[in-house]
Design an enzyme around this catalytic site. Structure first.
Site: not given
Length: 136
Positions: A86, A30, A101, A99, A93
């Site tokens: 999320n 990230d 995390h 996706h 989100q």
């Protein structure tokens, strides 16, 4: 989705620090990490959220999350691990491409992923049970 940034990253159109890749997923670091090693699991096929994913793909994503969390925990010597997914703006989100995390946790890292527990009374419990079961 031609304008989806995560589609472009997952497909390799935009460079990213890739930790792992196969024909269905790419795992990247990230760019705005919550902690050292924070990564994202991105499916290569677009889905805005978990509700648009097939059961098979959600299962594969979670199996990959387990694999990555184990490898990252060993490599980074973290003290714990959060796996966060999320759905919707209210839930946090910000990019509307499914996706997951992967957030390594370190003692004293001050990553804020907690809440104050509330309470559940019998009336609310019964209402929730009835409403959810009616939708299954």
């Amino acid at each position: 989705m031609g304008d989806c940034i995560f589609c472009k990253i997952a497909q390799g159109e935009i460079p990213a620090a890739t930790l792992w890749e196969d024909e269905e997923f790419r795992v990247i670091l990230d760019l705005g990490p919550a902690s050292k090693g924070h990564a994202l699991i991105l499916p290569k096929k677009h889905a805005a959220n978990i509700y648009e994913m097939t059961d098979e793909m959600v299962g594969k994503a979670m199996i990959l999350a387990k694999k990555m969390a184990a490898a990252m925990s060993k490599a980074l010597h973290c003290d714990g691990f959060n796996i966060v997914q999320n759905n919707g703006e209210t839930a946090g989100q910000t990019v509307f491409h499914f996706h997951i995390h992967l957030i390594p946790r370190y003692e004293g890292d001050n990553v804020g992923l907690s809440w104050v527990p509330g309470s559940l009374d019998e009336k609310e419990r019964d209402e929730i049970l009835e409403q959810v079961k009616a939708c299954l």
